[in-house]
Design an enzyme around this catalytic site. Sequence first.
Site, PDB file in Angstrom:
ATOM      1  N   CYS A   2       0.839  -1.197   0.000  1.00  0.00           N
ATOM      2  CA  CYS A   2       0.000   0.000   0.000  1.00  0.00           C
ATOM      3  C   CYS A   2       0.877   1.250   0.000  1.00  0.00           C
ATOM      4  CB  CYS A   2      -0.957   0.046   1.172  1.00  0.00           C
ATOM      5  SG  CYS A   2      -2.063  -1.359   1.297  1.00  0.00           S
ATOM      6  N   ARG A  27       4.004  -0.239  -4.724  1.00  0.00           N
ATOM      7  CA  ARG A  27       3.694  -0.742  -3.386  1.00  0.00           C
ATOM      8  C   ARG A  27       2.316  -1.388  -3.315  1.00  0.00           C
ATOM      9  NH1 ARG A  27       7.212   1.697   0.612  1.00  0.00           N
ATOM     10  NH2 ARG A  27       5.821   0.848   2.173  1.00  0.00           N
ATOM     11  N   TRP A  74      -2.912  -2.610  -1.691  1.00  0.00           N
ATOM     12  CA  TRP A  74      -2.641  -4.040  -1.861  1.00  0.00           C
ATOM     13  C   TRP A  74      -3.523  -4.747  -0.848  1.00  0.00           C
ATOM     14  CZ3 TRP A  74      -0.931  -8.278   0.894  1.00  0.00           C
ATOM     15  CH2 TRP A  74      -0.488  -9.369   0.157  1.00  0.00           C
ATOM     16  N   ASN A 100      -2.158   1.750   5.901  1.00  0.00           N
ATOM     17  CA  ASN A 100      -1.313   0.642   5.472  1.00  0.00           C
ATOM     18  C   ASN A 100      -1.029  -0.211   6.699  1.00  0.00           C
ATOM     19  OD1 ASN A 100       0.503  -1.087   4.286  1.00  0.00           O
ATOM     20  ND2 ASN A 100       2.159   0.405   4.120  1.00  0.00           N
ATOM     21  N   GLY A 101      -1.238  -1.520   6.609  1.00  0.00           N
ATOM     22  CA  GLY A 101      -0.995  -2.403   7.742  1.00  0.00           C
ATOM     23  C   GLY A 101      -2.209  -3.265   8.036  1.00  0.00           C
ATOM     24  N   GLU A 486      16.538 -18.434  -6.913  1.00  0.00           N
ATOM     25  CA  GLU A 486      16.225 -17.053  -7.271  1.00  0.00           C
ATOM     26  C   GLU A 486      15.737 -16.947  -8.718  1.00  0.00           C
ATOM     27  OE1 GLU A 486      15.885 -12.855  -7.199  1.00  0.00           O
ATOM     28  OE2 GLU A 486      15.700 -14.459  -5.720  1.00  0.00           O
ATOM     29  N   LYS A 490      12.069 -15.487  -9.885  1.00  0.00           N
ATOM     30  CA  LYS A 490      11.865 -14.395 -10.838  1.00  0.00           C
ATOM     31  C   LYS A 490      10.843 -14.800 -11.904  1.00  0.00           C
ATOM     32  CE  LYS A 490      13.200 -11.566  -9.061  1.00  0.00           C
ATOM     33  NZ  LYS A 490      13.643 -12.054  -7.816  1.00  0.00           N
ATOM     34  N   GLU A 493       7.328 -14.891 -10.389  1.00  0.00           N
ATOM     35  CA  GLU A 493       6.810 -13.580 -10.011  1.00  0.00           C
ATOM     36  C   GLU A 493       6.230 -12.816 -11.194  1.00  0.00           C
ATOM     37  OE1 GLU A 493       9.348 -11.936  -6.228  1.00  0.00           O
ATOM     38  OE2 GLU A 493      10.365 -11.980  -8.154  1.00  0.00           O
ATOM     39  N   HIS A 509      15.973 -37.501  -6.961  1.00  0.00           N
ATOM     40  CA  HIS A 509      15.206 -37.928  -5.795  1.00  0.00           C
ATOM     41  C   HIS A 509      13.761 -37.427  -5.867  1.00  0.00           C
ATOM     42  CE1 HIS A 509      18.717 -39.589  -3.794  1.00  0.00           C
ATOM     43  NE2 HIS A 509      19.369 -38.472  -4.124  1.00  0.00           N
ATOM     44  N   LYS A 608       5.901  -4.408  -3.510  1.00  0.00           N
ATOM     45  CA  LYS A 608       7.342  -4.282  -3.352  1.00  0.00           C
ATOM     46  C   LYS A 608       7.777  -4.402  -1.895  1.00  0.00           C
ATOM     47  CE  LYS A 608      11.463  -3.501  -4.879  1.00  0.00           C
ATOM     48  NZ  LYS A 608      12.106  -4.536  -5.696  1.00  0.00           N
TER      49      LYS A 608
END
Length: 613
Positions: A2, A27, A74, A100-101, A486, A490, A493, A509, A608
């Site tokens: 947010c 955000r 968000w 926000n929160g 990583e 990517k 995402e 395995h 973000k």
Amino acid sequence: MCGIVGYIGNRQAYPILIKGLQRLEYRGYDSAGIALLDDGNLNVYKAKGKVSDLVHFAEQKNIKGTVGIAHTRWATHGEPNQVNAHPHYSQSEELAIIHNGIIENYAILKEGLQAQGYTFHSQTDTEVLVQLIEYVKKSNKVDLTKAVQLALNQVIGAYAIAVIEKNQPDIIVAARKGSPLVVGIGEDEFFLASDATPIIEYTNQVVYIGDEEIVTLQRGKQLKIRTIADAEKTPEIKKLELTLSQLEKGGYPHFMIKEINEQPKTLSDSMRGRVSHEENEIKLSGFIDNKEKFMNASRIIITACGTSWHAGLIGKYAIEEFARIPVEVEYSSEFRYRKPVIHKDDIVIAISQSGETADTLAAVELAKSQGAFIFGICNVVGSSIPRNTDSGCYTHAGPEIGVASTKAFTAQVTVLTMLALLIGKEKGTLDKDQYTNIVAELGLIPDKIRHLLKQDAVIAEFAKTFTYAQNFIYLGRGYNFPVALEGALKLKEISYIHAEGYPAAEMKHGPIALISQEMPVVVIAPSAGMYEKVVSNIQEIKARKGKIISIVTEGDVVVQNLSDYTICIPDTVECLVPLLAAIPLQLLAYHIAVVKGCDVDQPRNLAKSVTVE
């Protein structure tokens, strides 16, 4: 998560707030809204979607006013729609709030307010908070600042809020706990935001609001700060080092590709003043000032989330190899909720790009409460983690706007590598010649990345082949196993293709059951490290007709002959390969996502800065 923006002054607020939301859209971008005070009217406009949808919605509305607050969301409580978007009115429509929160006890508060006759239109915890502030204000007959203070004493959770009142047109009241908030100070005007990106265009003078602090922005008056416990605080004004050009795309189609291409510079910036290539020496003030802590540490615990966790894994390998100190790497979200064994001679390294990651902040507080020494690795100057740790090191990667982290990752790995080398040198566990060789090689990495980036067009071309894929596997060994994780992250995402990273030897395995001619497999196979072992793993994939994309050292022919597609990276020492191998994986994910038509800078469901649990 947010984005919060506020303005009070002599200018029209709307264009400032909208531009601020656009700068903060990374955000959160489920919905957006704005509240403006104009001539005794409190106007709230909201829209589902992005800031552009809000602009379109407000085209024919009254957007006048020199006081306003705005928000890009968000979603946490309630689906993304216009009703759940912020700002939220109080029942009388005399107050409006952005938040926000997460308010953890919102359900209990809501029940109490309903018993007092309050009704609710949204599914959000935020609407509960604005109703609570109004109830406290009216029942106690206090002004807005005091009402916010009294209401927040009843709240459990994290928040950054801004509130305006129809009948007090010269005031914005804001507060924070656990979520970031910064005030910009201009000429007879104030700016408010979740971070400094919307502010730098207007002023470089800022005040970072601390936890459980309430700030009153009043037209024509000095900034006032009080704590929730009613203690007065003196504002500490800081100067921003941020520049406006850092927040623009600079001719690139997306922030992500701009930030990928910035990595030669950002890694140089991470090393500047810390690595002397003439003397082959590393100097980190955070280490030097606390040398004995590191020398006597019996264990290091690295705590982080997401991409920072992957950087932490690479740091583990480097610290254990060079300094011979045992290292554990913990997901912050798990670490904070179990009962970890932490000793006073432990060092906890907290890694976060934003410095506001809620779970990592909570992990820091837990470790501090048990007496550990806390070392922060962070990108954003003045953020919460640097302010809550004992010492640390900034990565100096510059603003990272693309939600999928790229340059922050390689900067974190660079800082961790420097720290590992320095500890090893001082402990005498790292051979002097090896230390000198690695430090010298570290200085060459930026130029090697510049050389590597020239393959962008080649990667873009063969990336078109893989838009059909529904699954990917990424494989690496040693230092390159975290790089495989990583790379898979990517791709997930930004392209929404399911991808998993594995240690290459673990493929047999279980994951080998997935291998077919429809399954692309990315293998990181540089000459440094367990090359022959990785070649054997590639043979196993080839025998099952898997499509192989390999990352190899320039001059390699063995793996190239086994692969369908090959990306060559310059030669380097084993511990620095991740800094090179990560680049083509970032480019591969980017180009696949672009061809698929995905929004690479603002992928769905992601934000973000993750400031909620």
